[in-house]
Design a protein around this motif. Structure first.
Motif, PDB file in Angstrom:
ATOM      1  N   ASP A   1      37.112 -24.667  93.406  1.00  0.00           N
ATOM      2  CA  ASP A   1      38.098 -24.096  92.484  1.00  0.00           C
ATOM      3  C   ASP A   1      39.092 -25.137  91.987  1.00  0.00           C
ATOM      4  O   ASP A   1      40.023 -24.803  91.240  1.00  0.00           O
ATOM      5  CB  ASP A   1      38.870 -22.961  93.159  1.00  0.00           C
ATOM      6  CG  ASP A   1      38.018 -21.717  93.370  1.00  0.00           C
ATOM      7  OD1 ASP A   1      36.988 -21.604  92.690  1.00  0.00           O
ATOM      8  OD2 ASP A   1      38.380 -20.877  94.210  1.00  0.00           O
TER       9      ASP A   1
ATOM     10  N   THR B   1      45.651 -21.982  91.300  1.00  0.00           N
ATOM     11  CA  THR B   1      46.143 -20.645  90.952  1.00  0.00           C
ATOM     12  C   THR B   1      47.639 -20.692  90.699  1.00  0.00           C
ATOM     13  O   THR B   1      48.396 -21.285  91.472  1.00  0.00           O
ATOM     14  CB  THR B   1      45.852 -19.646  92.083  1.00  0.00           C
ATOM     15  OG1 THR B   1      44.462 -19.654  92.371  1.00  0.00           O
ATOM     16  CG2 THR B   1      46.294 -18.249  91.700  1.00  0.00           C
TER      17      THR B   1
ATOM     18  N   TYR C   1      51.140 -18.712  90.464  1.00  0.00           N
ATOM     19  CA  TYR C   1      51.804 -17.483  90.898  1.00  0.00           C
ATOM     20  C   TYR C   1      53.137 -17.350  90.177  1.00  0.00           C
ATOM     21  O   TYR C   1      53.902 -18.328  90.094  1.00  0.00           O
ATOM     22  CB  TYR C   1      52.032 -17.510  92.404  1.00  0.00           C
ATOM     23  CG  TYR C   1      50.759 -17.583  93.207  1.00  0.00           C
ATOM     24  CD1 TYR C   1      49.959 -16.459  93.402  1.00  0.00           C
ATOM     25  CD2 TYR C   1      50.342 -18.792  93.764  1.00  0.00           C
ATOM     26  CE1 TYR C   1      48.793 -16.530  94.122  1.00  0.00           C
ATOM     27  CE2 TYR C   1      49.164 -18.872  94.497  1.00  0.00           C
ATOM     28  CZ  TYR C   1      48.394 -17.737  94.664  1.00  0.00           C
ATOM     29  OH  TYR C   1      47.233 -17.819  95.373  1.00  0.00           O
TER      30      TYR C   1
END
Length: 501
Positions: free
Chosen positions: A213, A246, A248
Motif C-alpha cells: 500500500d 492513508t 485521516y
C-alpha cells in the motif's frame, strides 16, 4: 511511603521542584539541575522510586505521582504516595497496573479492566500533546493500528483522552504482548534460531499488504517486533514516525527527511544523513540486520561482520539474502518484501536439494534389515527330519535356497537337494533319512550350510539392488540440483527485473 534524609544541597533541588509543582497533577520540569545532584538522587533511589524522567540536565515529575515536601524537626524529607490512575473511554475504564515502556513521546502502561482483563495502553506525554505535529502523528498511529487489516500489525482496540488541567493527552489500547523479539533473542535455550526464523518469515509474509500500500515503518528494530505467546507470532508495532499513505481527517502528517530516529543501530544509511530519502527499502535494510542477528547474535557493522554460515552452515544460503538486504545503496537492495521472501524460498529449495544430493552421495548402504533365516529347532520322526526355521521361507530367499548345490547319491529316495525337500511355511522336511545316524548327521550339516549360504547370497543380492537404486537416486538428485541452481539464478534475475517495472 518512602522517607529519607537529604543533605542541604538536595534540599535546595527538591525545594525548586515544589515551588514549580502546582499540586494539581501535570508535569513539573526543573531545568539546569547539576548532573552530580541528579546522580546522587539516583544513587539514593529517589529517581527510581519516583520514576523521574531525565532529559539533559532537567528533572521531570510525572503526572501520575502525588508529591509532598515537608520538614520534620527541621530535617527535609521527601514523601511520595502512588495513587491509581484510571483511563476512561466511552465504553471501558482501564486502571494503571505498571509502566512497561517509555518512548520519545509516550509511555506504555499495563492496564486492567474492571473484569480483570489486561491490556497495554500507550499514552502521549503532556509535552508531546502540546506539539501539533507530534499530536497528529500519535492520532494517525492510533487510527492506523485500529483500521489496518494486516495480520502482522498490532491492533488498537480502544481510544481515549486523559485530561489534566488544560492538557489533553490521547491514548490508545492494544493487546498485552509477552515481550519482543529482543527478549526472545536473549533466550536462545527456549527460542532457537530455527524457531525465530520461522516466526520472522511469517511476520514478513503478513506485512506484504502494509508495504504494497506504499507504507513504510522507518523504525524497525527487535524491540518493535512484539511477541504474542498464545499465537506464537511476532507483530510490528510503534508507528509513531511511520510513513502512512492513508490520510485521516485532522491527523494528516507529511513525512519529511528531518524526522530522524533516536536509535540508529538498525537505521539504513539514508536515514543517518540529512535529507536522505526513505522508502520500504529502508525497512528492508533493518530486517536484513535482524535476520543476521537471529543466528549470530550480532548486528552487522561494515563488511567484515559475522555471517550466518559461520554458525549455522545449513542456513548459509541466507548470507546471500542478508548481503542483498543491507546493501549500502538502496538501489542495490531488494525492491520490496515480496522479492525478499521469493528469494529466500528459491534459495532454500536449492539448498535443500543440494543437501539431499550430498547426503545421497555420502550415505552408506545398510543391509542390517535384510531377512536372515535361522534354524530354531530340529526333530527326527519315523525316518524324516523336520527343521523349524525362524520365519516363513518365501520369495527371493527361498529361490536362492533351492539353488544350493545338491548331493544326491542314493537310490532309495534319500536326496540332499533342496528341490527334493518339502517346504511348508517355516518347516523343511527331509525324507528317507531312515534309521541311519550317518545320514542324519549329513542332513543336519547340509541344511545348516544351505541356510548360511542362502543368507549370504540374499544379502549380496539386496546390496547390489540397493546400490543400483542409490546410483540412480544420486543421478536424479544431480539433475534436480542443476535444475534448482538454474531456476534460482533465473528466478532472482527475472523477479528483480519485474520488481523494477
Amino acid at each position: 511511603m518512602f522517607n529519607n534524609l537529604l543533605d542541604s544541597t538536595l534540599e535546595k533541588t527538591l525545594s525548586e521542584i515544589m515551588k514549580l509543582y502546582d499540586g494539581h497533577g501535570g508535569r513539573v520540569t526543573v531545568i539546569d539541575v547539576d548532573p552530580l545532584i541528579l546522580k546522587e538522587l539516583k544513587r539514593r533511589d529517589f529517581l527510581n522510586y519516583l520514576d523521574f524522567d531525565l532529559s539533559g540536565n532537567a528533572m521531570v515529575v510525572p503526572s501520575y505521582k502525588a508529591i509532598a515536601y515537608k520538614f520534620n524537626q527541621n530535617k527535609p524529607s521527601l514523601v511520595s504516595t502512588r495513587r491509581l490512575k484510571v483511563f476512561e473511554t466511552f465504553t471501558e475504564s482501564y486502571t494503571r497496573v505498571k509502566s512497561i515502556g517509555n518512548g520519545g513521546a509516550g509511555t506504555v502502561f499495563e492496564v486492567e479492566t474492571p473484569d480483570g482483563v489486561r491490556y497495554a495502553l500507550k499514552l502521549l506525554n503532556a509535552e508531546a500533546a502540546g506539539n501539533s505535529s507530534k499530536l497528529k502523528r500519535f492520532i494517525q498511529e492510533a487510527r492506523f493500528e485500529h483500521d489496518c487489516k494486516c495480520r502482522s500489525i498490532v491492533n488498537a482496540v480502544d481510544f481515549g483522552c486523559l485530561i489534566t488541567d488544560d492538557v489533553k493527552q490521547p491514548f490508545y489500547v492494544m493487546p498485552l504482548m509477552d515481550g519482543s523479539l529482543a527478549n526472545l533473542m536473549s533466550n536462545p535455550g527456549e527460542f532457537t534460531s530455527t524457531i525465530l526464523l520461522k516466526m520472522f518469515l511469517e511476520l514478513l509474509d503478513g506485512l506484504r499488504c502494509f508495504y504494497s500500500d506504499g507504507n513504510y515503518h522507518r523504525d524497525v528494530k527487535p524491540q518493535n517486533l512484539l511477541y504474542d505467546g498464545k499465537l506464537n507470532r511476532l507483530f510490528l508495532s510503534d508507528f509513531g514516525i511511520a510513513h502512512i499513505e492513508t490520510h485521516y481527517p485532522g491527523a494528516t502528517v507529511e513525512t519529511v527527511a528531518s524526522d530522524r530516529l533516536a536509535n540508529f543501530q538498525y537505521a539504513a544509511p539514508e536515514q543517518r544523513v540529512k535529507g536522505g530519502k526513505c522508502d520500504q527499502r529502508s525497512d528492508i535494510y533493518a530486517y536484513g540486520l535482524i535476520l543476521n542477528e537471529l543466528f549470530t547474535g550480532a548486528v552487522p557493522q561494515g563488511t567484515n561482520y559475522k555471517r550466518i554460515g559461520d554458525v549455522a552452515p545449513e542456513y548459509a544460503y541466507l548470507d546471500e539474502v542478508v548481503e542483498h538486504m543491507i546493501a549500502q545503496n538502496p538501489s542495490d537492495r531488494y525492491a520490496n518484501i515480496d522479492s525478499v521472501l521469493l528469494d529466500i524460498e528459491v534459495l532454500s529449495k536449492a539448498a535443500d536439494t543440494k543437501l539431499a544430493s550430498k547426503q545421497s552421495e555420502e550415505s552408506i548402504i545398510d543391509t542390517s534389515d535384510v531377512l536372515q533365516m535361522r534354524i530354531i529347532n530340529k526333530k527326527w520322526d519315523d525316518g524324516t527330519i523336520y527343521f523349524e526355521m525362524s520365519d516363513d521361507l518365501r520369495g527371493q530367499w527361498l529361490t536362492i535356497f533351492k539353488s544350493f548345490r545338491h548331493r544326491s547319491f542314493c537310490t532309495d529316495g534319500f536326496h540332499l537337494d533342496p528341490n527334493w525337500f518339502e517346504i511348508t511355511g517355516r518347516i523343511i522336511k527331509v525324507f528317507n533319512v531312515g534309521y541311519n545316524k550317518e545320514r542324519a548327521r549329513d542332513t543336519v550339516e547340509y541344511v545348516s550350510n544351505a541356510v548360511t549360504w542362502a543368507n549370504n547370497e540374499y544379502v549380496r543380492m539386496v546390496n547390489n539392488e540397493r546400490k543400483r537404486a542409490h546410483e540412480e537416486e544420486v543421478k536424479r538428485r544431480k539433475v534436480e540440483l542443476d535444475r534448482a541452481d538454474k531456476n534460482a539464478k533465473f528466478s532472482r534475475d527475472i523477479n528483480e527485473m519485474l520488481a523494477q517495472l
